[in-house]
Motif scaffolding. Sequence first.
Motif, PDB file in Angstrom:
ATOM      1  N   LEU A 149       0.871  -1.167   0.000  1.00 57.49           N
ATOM      2  CA  LEU A 149       0.000   0.000   0.000  1.00 57.49           C
ATOM      3  C   LEU A 149       0.913   1.224   0.000  1.00 57.49           C
ATOM      4  CD1 LEU A 149      -2.773   1.442   0.418  1.00 57.49           C
ATOM      5  CD2 LEU A 149      -2.401   1.142   2.882  1.00 57.49           C
ATOM      6  N   VAL A 150       0.750   2.112  -0.991  1.00 57.60           N
ATOM      7  CA  VAL A 150       1.709   3.200  -1.203  1.00 57.60           C
ATOM      8  C   VAL A 150       1.013   4.561  -1.174  1.00 57.60           C
ATOM      9  CG1 VAL A 150       3.573   4.060  -2.664  1.00 57.60           C
ATOM     10  CG2 VAL A 150       2.980   1.625  -2.718  1.00 57.60           C
ATOM     11  N   PHE A 168      -0.780 -10.042   5.532  1.00 58.10           N
ATOM     12  CA  PHE A 168      -2.160  -9.703   5.877  1.00 58.10           C
ATOM     13  C   PHE A 168      -3.101 -10.019   4.714  1.00 58.10           C
ATOM     14  CE2 PHE A 168      -5.563  -6.553   5.589  1.00 58.10           C
ATOM     15  CZ  PHE A 168      -6.248  -6.824   6.757  1.00 58.10           C
ATOM     16  N   THR A 169      -2.725  -9.633   3.492  1.00 56.27           N
ATOM     17  CA  THR A 169      -3.586  -9.859   2.331  1.00 56.27           C
ATOM     18  C   THR A 169      -3.773 -11.340   2.066  1.00 56.27           C
ATOM     19  OG1 THR A 169      -2.803  -7.774   1.367  1.00 56.27           O
ATOM     20  CG2 THR A 169      -3.945  -9.294  -0.094  1.00 56.27           C
ATOM     21  N   ASN A 170      -2.708 -12.117   2.174  1.00 54.38           N
ATOM     22  CA  ASN A 170      -2.830 -13.559   1.992  1.00 54.38           C
ATOM     23  C   ASN A 170      -3.830 -14.157   2.971  1.00 54.38           C
ATOM     24  OD1 ASN A 170      -1.201 -14.568  -0.181  1.00 54.38           O
ATOM     25  ND2 ASN A 170       0.621 -13.964   0.978  1.00 54.38           N
ATOM     26  N   LEU A 194      -0.578  -2.600  12.063  1.00 57.11           N
ATOM     27  CA  LEU A 194      -0.641  -3.593  10.996  1.00 57.11           C
ATOM     28  C   LEU A 194       0.628  -3.568  10.160  1.00 57.11           C
ATOM     29  CD1 LEU A 194      -2.278  -5.698   9.410  1.00 57.11           C
ATOM     30  CD2 LEU A 194      -3.267  -3.811   8.100  1.00 57.11           C
ATOM     31  N   SER A 195       1.107  -2.366   9.852  1.00 58.82           N
ATOM     32  CA  SER A 195       2.344  -2.222   9.079  1.00 58.82           C
ATOM     33  C   SER A 195       2.938  -0.851   9.339  1.00 58.82           C
ATOM     34  CB  SER A 195       2.074  -2.397   7.578  1.00 58.82           C
ATOM     35  OG  SER A 195       3.271  -2.279   6.822  1.00 58.82           O
ATOM     36  N   ASN A 196       4.247  -0.788   9.399  1.00 57.51           N
ATOM     37  CA  ASN A 196       4.978   0.463   9.571  1.00 57.51           C
ATOM     38  C   ASN A 196       5.780   0.721   8.304  1.00 57.51           C
ATOM     39  OD1 ASN A 196       5.697   2.524  11.810  1.00 57.51           O
ATOM     40  ND2 ASN A 196       7.674   2.028  10.906  1.00 57.51           N
ATOM     41  N   ALA A 197       5.622   1.906   7.704  1.00 56.12           N
ATOM     42  CA  ALA A 197       6.310   2.232   6.451  1.00 56.12           C
ATOM     43  C   ALA A 197       7.380   3.274   6.698  1.00 56.12           C
ATOM     44  CB  ALA A 197       5.318   2.732   5.410  1.00 56.12           C
ATOM     45  N   ALA A 220       5.455   6.190   8.754  1.00 55.70           N
ATOM     46  CA  ALA A 220       4.016   6.320   8.948  1.00 55.70           C
ATOM     47  C   ALA A 220       3.486   4.975   9.420  1.00 55.70           C
ATOM     48  CB  ALA A 220       3.323   6.761   7.662  1.00 55.70           C
ATOM     49  N   ARG A 221       2.288   4.989  10.024  1.00 57.56           N
ATOM     50  CA  ARG A 221       1.732   3.782  10.641  1.00 57.56           C
ATOM     51  C   ARG A 221       0.387   3.444  10.019  1.00 57.56           C
ATOM     52  NH1 ARG A 221       2.662   3.949  16.620  1.00 57.56           N
ATOM     53  NH2 ARG A 221       0.431   4.311  16.831  1.00 57.56           N
TER      54      ARG A 221
END
Length: 408
Positions: free
Chosen positions: A287-288, A354-356, A335-338, A315-316
């Motif tokens: 996710l971008v 997560f998507t899988n 969920l994810s840290n970018a 970003a979180r």
Amino acid sequence: MNTAQYRALASRNILFLLLTSCLTFLIVGCEDPGVVGGGFTDTNTAVKVDTLMVNGIETESYNFYSGNLTYFSVGQFSDPLFGDMKATGLIRPQLISTSSEMADTANMKLRLVFNQDVIYGDSLHTAEFDIIELNQVWRGNAWNLKDEPQFDENATVASFTVEKEDSIEVDLSESWMQAYREFATSEAADRDSTYRINFPGLAIVPKSSGKIIPIDAQESDFIIENPESDTLQVSARDWAYSLDRANVSAAPSQTFKLHSTFEQVINFDLDLTRENIGSVNLSKVELVFYEDRSELDGSLSQMPPSTGRAPITSARLQLVEPSNIPIVLQTGSILSNANYDEEEGSYRFDITSFTNSVLIDGIPSELKFYVSLETNSGIIRSSLIHDEEAPAEKRPKIIVTYVQNQES
């Protein structure tokens, strides 16, 4: 499906994830955006890349906690994009134990330790401050960013200036020291509760506009110098800051604002179903979001070269129940840290695992995705992000890399 059931999805798909991740070594190259192929030892498979745009982004604003964080900010700065900001600090010392000596001729200082690496404004500006006695009951754990500190401008305890110093020691007034000493030497059973209610501490009030400086709360302290006995170092009991933003303009076209203070965050839904993603053989899903670097830099172009905003490193991304906002933004799981990609000016969230998981079981309908900047640490950080109306290459998107059987 409730949130607890959703959190268990990943563990039920571990074997599946291990098998699909083994396919990653086959990738020899791909481009973004579009659909591309790759060369393989197995000529019946190819790597494909799909780009899916993110729509329905909404902004939300909150007046969140700003007390007892890692830092508290002080100062003033006028930002053409994010408004005229005034950050006022609050601090109160611990009450020393009855066994500690405090002479009536003692001298009391406040030692402030600054983080000069994250200045918001002109780093070379000489900032001026007054330290003023507060006249309200408050607690650091309950203080919100937009709360207004109450004090009498005439009750000044000290003044100081800051340019590029890492720390400073400020002599506090004799009258304020004696007021503190009354509680410190009291032997009353309710001395602590009486102190909390009747000794509100100090406000650090900016008197010039040019920069905002974060103060390291854990490293800062009060110093009691006894002329004929030991010097005492007294940590802060409470600390906080308030932030007033005035003359705030709307975000430039095709962008939205984000603040690390949670003054603005975004939420959205993602369709990660098999029908939309189109494959279960996923190698990578990102996710971008893209920062509007041109607008951010251009807005400061008429200011001295030493002027800048506090840098943003990450970003979180969270998936939460909106009813738990905003507290879950600070305390909930990530969920994810970018990490911020300076060359591309982007934040790329890896959401592959997560998507899988949700391809099979789906996302609980009561949950929404939220993105916020950094952590709410007491350092003021702001950014400008391209929205779904921006040029295609800068729009928020999901980039899906997957393995496809050529014969299927």
